[in-house]
Design an enzyme around this catalytic site. Structure first.
Site, PDB file in Angstrom:
ATOM      1  N   GLU A   1       0.872  -1.166   0.000  1.00  0.00           N
ATOM      2  CA  GLU A   1       0.000   0.000   0.000  1.00  0.00           C
ATOM      3  C   GLU A   1       0.914   1.222   0.000  1.00  0.00           C
ATOM      4  O   GLU A   1       1.788   1.324   0.867  1.00  0.00           O
ATOM      5  CB  GLU A   1      -0.885  -0.010   1.254  1.00  0.00           C
ATOM      6  CG  GLU A   1      -1.854   1.140   1.240  1.00  0.00           C
ATOM      7  CD  GLU A   1      -2.768   1.199   2.463  1.00  0.00           C
ATOM      8  OE1 GLU A   1      -2.783   0.245   3.261  1.00  0.00           O
ATOM      9  OE2 GLU A   1      -3.444   2.234   2.598  1.00  0.00           O
TER      10      GLU A   1
ATOM     11  N   ARG B   1       4.934 -12.674   9.912  1.00  0.00           N
ATOM     12  CA  ARG B   1       5.608 -11.431   9.552  1.00  0.00           C
ATOM     13  C   ARG B   1       6.928 -11.341  10.290  1.00  0.00           C
ATOM     14  O   ARG B   1       7.117 -11.970  11.329  1.00  0.00           O
ATOM     15  CB  ARG B   1       4.721 -10.209   9.787  1.00  0.00           C
ATOM     16  CG  ARG B   1       4.326  -9.939  11.218  1.00  0.00           C
ATOM     17  CD  ARG B   1       3.226  -8.894  11.273  1.00  0.00           C
ATOM     18  NE  ARG B   1       3.688  -7.562  10.928  1.00  0.00           N
ATOM     19  CZ  ARG B   1       3.134  -6.795   9.982  1.00  0.00           C
ATOM     20  NH1 ARG B   1       2.134  -7.225   9.276  1.00  0.00           N
ATOM     21  NH2 ARG B   1       3.595  -5.598   9.754  1.00  0.00           N
TER      22      ARG B   1
ATOM     23  N   LYS C   1       4.307   0.840   9.118  1.00  0.00           N
ATOM     24  CA  LYS C   1       4.414   2.114   8.410  1.00  0.00           C
ATOM     25  C   LYS C   1       3.737   3.236   9.184  1.00  0.00           C
ATOM     26  O   LYS C   1       4.214   4.365   9.196  1.00  0.00           O
ATOM     27  CB  LYS C   1       3.782   1.984   7.020  1.00  0.00           C
ATOM     28  CG  LYS C   1       4.715   1.339   6.019  1.00  0.00           C
ATOM     29  CD  LYS C   1       4.065   1.253   4.660  1.00  0.00           C
ATOM     30  CE  LYS C   1       3.151   0.049   4.602  1.00  0.00           C
ATOM     31  NZ  LYS C   1       2.331  -0.055   3.419  1.00  0.00           N
TER      32      LYS C   1
HETATM   33  P1  ATP Z   1       2.574  -1.953   7.767  1.00  0.00           P
HETATM   34  O1  ATP Z   1       1.732  -2.389   8.911  1.00  0.00           O
HETATM   35  O2  ATP Z   1       4.003  -1.814   8.061  1.00  0.00           O
HETATM   36  O3  ATP Z   1       2.017  -0.771   7.044  1.00  0.00           O
HETATM   37  P2  ATP Z   1       1.348  -3.536   5.837  1.00  0.00           P
HETATM   38  O4  ATP Z   1       1.160  -4.994   5.915  1.00  0.00           O
HETATM   39  O5  ATP Z   1       0.165  -2.678   6.031  1.00  0.00           O
HETATM   40  O6  ATP Z   1       2.524  -3.168   6.784  1.00  0.00           O
HETATM   41  P3  ATP Z   1       1.568  -3.396   3.039  1.00  0.00           P
HETATM   42  O7  ATP Z   1       2.077  -2.294   2.215  1.00  0.00           O
HETATM   43  O8  ATP Z   1       0.126  -3.684   3.018  1.00  0.00           O
HETATM   44  O9  ATP Z   1       2.029  -3.097   4.505  1.00  0.00           O
HETATM   45  O10 ATP Z   1       2.410  -4.711   2.794  1.00  0.00           O
HETATM   46  C1  ATP Z   1       2.791  -5.223   1.551  1.00  0.00           C
HETATM   47  C2  ATP Z   1       3.138  -6.669   1.728  1.00  0.00           C
HETATM   48  O11 ATP Z   1       4.224  -6.800   2.636  1.00  0.00           O
HETATM   49  C3  ATP Z   1       1.982  -7.457   2.300  1.00  0.00           C
HETATM   50  O12 ATP Z   1       1.864  -8.669   1.608  1.00  0.00           O
HETATM   51  C4  ATP Z   1       2.378  -7.659   3.739  1.00  0.00           C
HETATM   52  O13 ATP Z   1       1.823  -8.841   4.239  1.00  0.00           O
HETATM   53  C5  ATP Z   1       3.898  -7.710   3.659  1.00  0.00           C
HETATM   54  N1  ATP Z   1       4.496  -7.304   4.924  1.00  0.00           N
HETATM   55  C6  ATP Z   1       4.267  -6.161   5.607  1.00  0.00           C
HETATM   56  N2  ATP Z   1       4.952  -6.139   6.764  1.00  0.00           N
HETATM   57  C7  ATP Z   1       5.652  -7.299   6.812  1.00  0.00           C
HETATM   58  C8  ATP Z   1       6.554  -7.887   7.758  1.00  0.00           C
HETATM   59  N3  ATP Z   1       6.878  -7.267   8.890  1.00  0.00           N
HETATM   60  N4  ATP Z   1       7.070  -9.102   7.475  1.00  0.00           N
HETATM   61  C9  ATP Z   1       6.756  -9.739   6.330  1.00  0.00           C
HETATM   62  N5  ATP Z   1       5.925  -9.241   5.409  1.00  0.00           N
HETATM   63  C10 ATP Z   1       5.364  -8.041   5.632  1.00  0.00           C
HETATM   64 MG    MG Z   2      -1.526  -2.824   4.821  1.00  0.00          MG
END
Ligand code: ATP
Ligand code: MG
Length: 562
Positions: free
Chosen positions: A39, A263, A273
C-alpha cells in the site's frame, strides 16, 4: 529462526514451496505468478524486504513471474512520492517485476463485481453508520443481528449503489455489505463491508471515484484479475481467507489462493508504516531514510547492501508462527558481505600527535597497501608516511598492563603497512592530557621487507598529519531502549515513542582520514581499519565528508549488554 543457512545453500523446502510443487505436479497450475502488493502509504521496511524476497524468490525458483501491485484503495493516506520510493527500493533490492499494476486500475472491474453480487442477492446497501454496524456485529461467542436494510431487493440495492458512485450521499452514510452470515464463527464473514463512501481525490484516479473498495473487496479480486496463483501474505490475514475464497467462488473468478506466513518482527525497532510515519512526522528521526530507521531507504543510507539484506531474509526462513528476530543477525549478514567488498582505509577517530624523531623533516615516502585483502582485483593504494603522524589517543598508555599490545614508554608496535616504531618519550599538558608522543622508526622493518628481527605484537593505524583530512563520523545505536517497544507500550499503557533511545546518534567531528578517502566515490563501502564498516552519508560533500557507521567490526553490542 527456522533456517540458519544462507538462502542459496538451502536444501530443505519451506511450506510454501511444498504447496507450489504439489500444485504444479497435480496440474492445478502450470506456472507460478506471485505479486508484491504494497500500500503506497509509507516507505518499505525490512519486513517488506522479507515479503519481496519471498514472492520474487518463489517465482524465480519455479520459472514464474512476480507483479508489483500497488494496493492503492485508500485515497487518504496514499501518495505518488510513496509509489516512486517503493519502486526504487524494490529495484535496489535486486528484483524486477513483470508488470507494474495498481488496484485502482481495477476500480471499474471491481465495481462490476459488486453489481454482480448485488444482482445475485449477495450484497446490499446498508444505511447504518459504522458505529451501528459495529454494535450489531456481535462477539465471537454471541451472533450478530441483521441490519434492517439486509432485505432490500437487488433492484433497490443496485439503484442505491449507483447513486453512491454518483456522489449523491455524504461520507459515512452508506456502505455496500456482503450478505453472508451474521452468526458466522468468523467475525469477518458477518456481512463485511465491501465499499465505503470517501469524498477524497485519489492520487491516480483523481475525482473519478467517491466510493472505494475495502481491502477484502479489492485484494482477492485483484489477485484473480491478474491470475495470481499463490497470494502470499502475513498471518494476520488468516481470518480473511474465508472471505477471500467466498468472493472468488461467488464471482466465479480465477482460483487464486491465499497463503500466510509469519511477519518479520525485529528487536529494538518497530515495523509498521503507521508508526514509522509518526517517527518522521514528529521529528524523532531525520526522515524516512534516517540511518536508524528499519526502512530499506534507511538501511541503504546507513551502508547496508542489497546482498546483505537478501542473505538475511534467506536465513530467517519462512515461519508459520510469529517470532522476533534479533537485529544482530542482520548486522552479521552485513559484516559478512562488507568484509568481502569494502575498501580498507585508515582513519584516526581521536587523534594524538606522534613524531618520528629519526625521520627527516619535510620528507615523505609513499607506501603501498592493499585496498582489500579479500579481493586482490581491487589493487593497492598509496599512503604517504612522514615525520608527523596521528594515532588514536587510546592506543597509548603510560602505565600499560602487560597485555596492552599497543604503545607505551619503551614499547614497540608496527604502524600498519609501514615500519616498527619504539616509543622514547611523551608529553602532557598542565591537565595531564597527552599532547605528543616521540618514537624512533626502525628503517629495516618496513612491511613486506622486514629484516629487523624486532618483535611487535600490536599493529596500529595512523595517518600522516600534513596529508590527512578531517571528516565527520556518525555512529548509531539502537533506536529504542527496549526490545519490543510496540508491545511494551501496550502493556505499560505508554506510547511507543516513550522508549526512543535519545542517545542513538553520536557524532565524531575530529576524525582524520588518509588521503585516498577523499578521492573515493560517494557510493563506496569502507572498512575503517580496526573501527568498523562505514558508508558516505547522502549529505556528504567533497568539502565535508560525512560517513555513517553501518556496523562495528565485531558484535560489541551483544557482549556489552549480556
Ligand atoms: P505496515 O503495517 O508496516 O504498514 P502492511 O502490511 O500494512 O505493513 P503493506 O504495504 O500492506 O504493509 O504490505 C505489503 C506486503 O508486505 C503485504 O503482503 C504484507 O503482508 C507484507 N508485509 C508487511 N509487513 C511485513 C513484515 N513485517 N514481514 C513480512 N511481510 C510483511
Ligand atoms: Mg496494509
Amino acid at each position: 529462526m527456522s533456517d540458519t543457512s544462507p538462502s542459496e545453500e538451502r536444501t530443505s523446502k519451506n511450506f510454501i514451496e511444498e504447496i507450489i510443487e504439489k500444485d504444479l505436479q497435480e496440474g492445478r497450475h502450470n506456472t507460478v505468478l506471485t505479486r508484491f502488493p504494497p500500500e503506497p502509504n509509507g516507505y518499505l521496511h525490512i519486513g517488506h524486504a522479507k515479503s519481496i524476497t519471498l514472492n520474487f524468490g518463489l517465482a524465480q525458483k519455479y520459472g514464474g513471474e512476480t507483479n508489483l501491485r500497488f494496493d492503492d484503495t485508500n485515497p487518504v493516506t496514499e501518495t505518488v512520492e510513496f509509489v516512486e520510493n517503493i519502486k526504487h527500493d524494490v529495484k535496489w533490492l535486486g528484483f524486477e517485476w513483470a508488470r507494474e499494476l495498481y488496484a485502482s486500475d481495477y476500480f471499474e472491474q471491481l465495481y462490476e463485481c459488486a453489481i454482480q453480487l448485488i444482482r445475485d442477492s449477495l450484497a446490499y446497501v446498508d444505511d447504518s453508520t459504522s458505529e451501528e454496524i459495529a454494535a450489531t456485529k456481535g462477539t465471537p461467542t454471541r451472533p450478530g443481528t441483521d441490519s434492517p436494510y439486509r432485505s432490500r431487493t437487488p433492484e433497490e440495492n443496485e439503484d442505491l449503489f449507483r447513486r453512491m458512485r454518483e456522489g449523491e450521499f455524504p461520507e459515512g452514510t452508506r456502505t455496500l455489505r456482503a450478505r453472508i452470515d451474521m452468526s458466522s464463527s468468523n467475525m469477518l464473514m458477518r456481512d463485511p463491508v465491501l465499499y465505503r463512501i470517501k469524498h477524497a481525490p485519489h492520487h491516480r484516479t483523481g475525482d473519478k471515484w467517491c466510493i472505494y473498495p475495502t481491502y477484502d473487496m479489492a485484494h482477492g479480486q485483484s489477485d484473480a484479475i491478474e491470475k495470481i496463483t499463490h497470494s502470499i501474505c502475513t498471518l494476520e490475514f488468516m481470518p480473511h481467507r474465508e472471505l477471500y475464497d467466498w468472493l472468488i467462488e461467488k464471482l466465479d473468478l480465477f482460483p487464486s489462493r491465499q497463503y500466510e506466513f509469519a511477519r518479520l518482527n525485529m528487536s529494538y525497532t518497530i515495523m509498521s508504516k503507521r508508526r514509522l510515519l509518526r517517527l518522521v512526522e514528529e521529528n524523532h528521526v531525520d526522515g524516512w531514510d534516517d540511518p536508524r530507521m528499519p526502512t530499506i531507504s534507511g538501511l541503504r543510507r546507513r551502508g547496508y547492501t542489497p546482498e546483505a539484506i537478501r542473505d538475511f531474509c534467506g536465513r530467517i526462513g519462512v515461519a508459520k508462527r510469529d517470532n522476533i528476530i534479533d537485529m544482530s543477525l542482520l548486522e552479521f549478514c552485513a559484516r559478512e558481505h562488507l568484509n568481502k567488498i569494502s575498501l580498507r582505509r585508515m582513519v584516526v577517530f581521536d587523534p594524538v600527535k606522534l613524531v618520528i624523531t629519526n625521520w627527516p623533516e619535510g620528507q615523505f615516502e609513499e607506501l603501498e597497501s592493499e585496498n582489500n585483502p579479500e579481493d586482490a582485483s581491487t589493487g593497492t593504494r598509496k599512503i604517504p608516511f612522514g615525520r608527523e603522524l596521528y594515532i588514536e589517543r587510546q592506543d597509548f598508555m603510560e602505565d600499560a598492563p602487560k597485555k596492552f599490545f599497543r604503545l607505551g614508554p619503551g614499547r614497540s608496535v608496527r604502524l600498519k603497512s609501514a615500519f616498527i616504531i619504539t616509543c622514547d618519550d611523551f608529553f602532557k599538558d598542565d591537565n595531564g592530557r597527552l599532547t605528543e608522543i616521540h618514537c624512533r622508526y626502525h628503517p629495516d622493518s618496513k612491511s613486506g621487507s622486514d629484516t629487523s628481527g624486532i618483535k611487535a605484537k600490536g599493529t596500529l593505524h595512523w595517518v600522516s598529519i600534513p596529508h590527512a583530512h578531517k571528516i565527520e563520523l556518525r555512529e548509531y545505536d539502537r533506536l529504542f531502549k527496549v526490545e519490543n517497544p510496540a508491545d511494551q507500550a501496550k502493556q505499560e499503557e505508554k506510547d511507543f515513542t516513550d522508549y526512543i533511545n535519545l542517545e542513538s546518534l553520536r557524532v565524531i567531528d575530529d576524525a582524520w582520514a588518509e588521503p585516498a578517502v577523499a578521492g573515493d566515490p560517494s557510493d563506496q563501502y569502507f572498512q575503517f581499519m580496526r573501527k568498523g564498516y562505514y558508508f558516505p552519508d547522502k549529505l556528504s560533500t567533497l568539502e565535508k565528508q560525512v560517513f555513517n557507521r553501518t556496523v562495528t567490526l565485531r558484535d560489541n553490542w551483544a557482549r556489552k549488554n549480556k
